[in-house]
Motif scaffolding. Structure first.
Motif, mmCIF file in Angstrom:
data_model
loop_
_atom_site.group_PDB
_atom_site.id
_atom_site.type_symbol
_atom_site.label_atom_id
_atom_site.label_comp_id
_atom_site.label_asym_id
_atom_site.label_seq_id
_atom_site.Cartn_x
_atom_site.Cartn_y
_atom_site.Cartn_z
ATOM 1 N N MET A 1 42.907 55.390 43.375
ATOM 2 C CA MET A 1 41.986 54.254 43.193
ATOM 3 C C MET A 1 42.640 52.977 43.697
ATOM 4 N N ASP A 2 41.856 52.150 44.373
ATOM 5 C CA ASP A 2 42.397 50.955 45.007
ATOM 6 C C ASP A 2 42.690 49.861 43.979
ATOM 7 N N ILE A 3 43.976 49.564 43.844
ATOM 8 C CA ILE A 3 44.348 48.457 42.955
ATOM 9 C C ILE A 3 45.068 47.370 43.767
ATOM 10 N N SER A 4 44.800 47.334 45.076
ATOM 11 C CA SER A 4 45.550 46.426 45.945
ATOM 12 C C SER A 4 45.352 44.953 45.571
ATOM 13 N N HIS A 5 44.123 44.613 45.185
ATOM 14 C CA HIS A 5 43.883 43.219 44.814
ATOM 15 C C HIS A 5 44.649 42.881 43.535
ATOM 16 N N LEU A 6 44.598 43.817 42.610
ATOM 17 C CA LEU A 6 45.317 43.625 41.341
ATOM 18 C C LEU A 6 46.815 43.494 41.589
ATOM 19 N N ALA A 7 47.306 44.293 42.511
ATOM 20 C CA ALA A 7 48.746 44.307 42.785
ATOM 21 C C ALA A 7 49.228 42.980 43.361
ATOM 22 N N MET A 8 48.304 42.227 43.998
ATOM 23 C CA MET A 8 48.685 40.949 44.603
ATOM 24 C C MET A 8 48.843 39.830 43.577
ATOM 25 N N LEU A 9 48.286 40.029 42.378
ATOM 26 C CA LEU A 9 48.282 38.940 41.396
ATOM 27 C C LEU A 9 49.696 38.539 41.000
ATOM 28 N N ASP A 19 45.655 34.349 41.308
ATOM 29 C CA ASP A 19 45.187 35.217 42.382
ATOM 30 C C ASP A 19 45.397 34.486 43.711
ATOM 31 N N PRO A 20 46.412 34.870 44.501
ATOM 32 C CA PRO A 20 46.721 34.130 45.731
ATOM 33 C C PRO A 20 45.632 34.254 46.788
ATOM 34 N N ARG A 21 44.755 35.231 46.619
ATOM 35 C CA ARG A 21 43.722 35.434 47.631
ATOM 36 C C ARG A 21 42.552 34.464 47.449
ATOM 37 N N GLU A 77 36.112 40.353 39.938
ATOM 38 C CA GLU A 77 36.329 40.993 41.249
ATOM 39 C C GLU A 77 37.808 41.245 41.530
ATOM 40 N N LEU A 78 38.547 41.513 40.469
ATOM 41 C CA LEU A 78 39.953 41.861 40.637
ATOM 42 C C LEU A 78 40.106 43.377 40.719
ATOM 43 N N LEU A 79 39.096 44.068 40.244
ATOM 44 C CA LEU A 79 39.033 45.533 40.347
ATOM 45 C C LEU A 79 37.632 45.918 40.827
ATOM 46 N N ALA A 80 37.551 46.989 41.591
ATOM 47 C CA ALA A 80 36.232 47.456 42.037
ATOM 48 C C ALA A 80 35.514 48.143 40.877
ATOM 49 N N ASP A 81 34.200 48.109 40.915
ATOM 50 C CA ASP A 81 33.390 48.728 39.871
ATOM 51 C C ASP A 81 33.726 50.216 39.724
ATOM 52 N N ALA A 82 34.044 50.827 40.861
ATOM 53 C CA ALA A 82 34.320 52.271 40.869
ATOM 54 C C ALA A 82 35.538 52.631 40.024
ATOM 55 N N ASP B 243 46.330 32.679 50.004
ATOM 56 C CA ASP B 243 46.741 33.574 51.093
ATOM 57 C C ASP B 243 45.669 34.651 51.245
ATOM 58 N N ASP B 244 44.692 34.376 52.081
ATOM 59 C CA ASP B 244 43.616 35.333 52.325
ATOM 60 C C ASP B 244 43.605 35.654 53.823
#
Lengths: 89, 361
Positions: A1-9, A19-21, A77-82, B243-244
């Protein structure tokens, strides 16, 4: 499962989360901090629940409480609904 | 840049609608310390930087660009005789066409500039944004030109409410009803002239990217931010760097497509769970440019180097999570200070204190 956004925090020891993004910041309590750090490391919800139960005296609703926290992460939106489906939440 | 460089900077008023000059100046001072002499060029004797201690070494009043290229040039050359300018960094949109006309004479007098080409200025105009966006391959909100009040009915049918009504050069308002549309049409057209632009309202988050283009299609450096505090006019009063990669890539493609020469600010909107839309390309550094410097990407220094024909500094990726909040403070002067500006067109500001800087060490 994609946790890439979470991992960036960026997560501080005091529970400040950046959240740097998107530039958004959040704050979490100590339990949330523990869960967030675990999720960032790829720990599953069941593993985390088990860890909590073995370390602390937990209420019977603990899985619902974790689910509620995950819902917040999805809402922001830090984790996908899935993710919820993948964790049987 | 080993010897003392004298740089003239315009757009030096930090008011409700803050101008970029002070951020550009602080960036140059941070990098160059005592090796830069700053000449502030003001349009009004009450421009705030004229009275801000430590910002300017010299200060002059100049005529508005609307006075025409000859008058503008004459004043700049007169100032040049007194302080010997090496370069000018313009910080206001309306100066660019005039400077474009006189840049070769300035250069023949030893005054360097690094300006966007005139055709590129036109290509990034709000009225041509859909065409630019198509060339870049980026989405843009549906936009219609509004030349009279009657057109508002068509626009409302096409876009529905709410939609965004914009002046051709600046100012914008979200309108939610036919009566509000008419009222804002009158306000905006009285203030900025016609046509206005009506743009589909898209729910999402706005991000801004400050960039420096080398004029050959390369983006020398860029920093993206999200506004965290807004003025009543929608200007950033606080922001945080982010950073996006998607936003930076979109900005890079705009700079590449335009082969942009100089500084610019690209406004992007990320639709909720949707694509990135191009909202605006401003043809100079934004007032928040010092935030990029604080994030490690000193774009005004890069622009000065390009103007002087020197090699570019190696820009790393800007740090995410650098925040700023604009701090408004009173600057003071005497009647003599103001009299010197009003009657003589010049004033000797309070010089910068001896500053330690990387460059001076």
């Amino acid at each position: 499962m994609d946790i890439s956004h979470l991992a960036m925090l960026a997560v501080s020891d005091t529970g400040f989360v950046f959240d740097p993004r998107t530039g958004h910041s959040y704050s979490v309590n100590t339990t949330g901090l523990l869960l967030l750090r675990s999720l960032k490391q790829g720990v599953t919800v069941s593993q985390f629940e088990e860890e909590l139960r073995s370390s602390f005296e937990c209420p019977p609703t603990i899985r619902d409480d974790i689910g509620s926290f995950i819902n917040s992460l999805v809402h922001y939106e830090l984790l996908a609904d899935a993710y919820k489906m993948s964790q049987s939440l | 840049m080993n010897s003392l460089i004298t740089v003239a900077v315009t757009g030096i008023h930090l008011g409700e609608n803050p101008q970029p000059g002070p951020g550009v100046i602080r960036s140059l001072r941070d990098a160059m310390g005592t090796k830069v002499r700053i000449v502030g060029l003001a349009y009004d004797a009450l421009d705030s930087s004229l009275y801000a201690p430590g910002l300017l070494d010299e200060a002059f009043l100049i005529p508005y660009p609307s006075a025409g290229p000859e008058v503008y040039l004459s004043r700049l050359l007169h100032i040049h005789e007194q302080v010997h300018l090496d370069a000018i960094i313009p910080c206001l949109d309306l100066e660019l066409p005039v400077l474009d006309e006189i840049k070769s004479v300035l250069l023949s007098n030893g005054i360097r500039t690094f300006l966007p080409r005139r055709e590129d200025l036109a290509k990034r105009g709000k009225d041509r944004l859909p065409s630019l966006a198509a060339d870049v391959g980026i989405s843009v909100p549906e936009t219609h030109s509004v030349v009279d009040e009657q057109a508002l009915t068509f626009v409302a049918d096409r876009l529905g409410f709410p939609y965004v009504l914009k002046g051709l050069h600046c100012d914008a308002e979200i309108v939610r009803s036919a009566s509000e549309a008419i009222s804002q049409f009158r306000r905006l057209s009285n203030k900025w002239g016609l046509p206005l632009l009506a743009q589909r309202y898209i729910e999402g988050e706005e991000f801004d990217v400050v960039c420096l283009g080398d004029g050959q299609g390369e983006m020398c450096g860029a920093v993206a931010m999200r506004k965290t505090m807004l003025t009543r006019m929608g200007k950033a009063w606080g922001a945080v760097t982010i950073d996006d990669p998607d936003l930076l890539d979109a900005a890079r493609r705009v700079v590449q497509t335009l082969r942009w020469r100089g500084g610019c600010e690209i406004e992007l909107l990320r639709e909720r769970r949707g694509p990135i839309h191009l909202i605006e390309v401003n043809p100079r550094f934004p007032a928040w440019v010092y935030l990029a410097t604080a994030a490690g990407v000193n774009l005004p220094l890069g622009l000065l180097r390009l103007a002087l024909g020197e090699s570019q500094p190696a820009f790393d990726k800007g740090l995410a999570g650098i925040i700023y909040v604009r701090h408004a403070a009173e600057t003071t002067g005497t009647l003599e200070d103001m009299a010197a500006l009003v009657t003589g067109g010049a004033r000797k500001p309070t010089p910068p204190s001896t500053r330690e800087s990387r460059a001076a060490q």
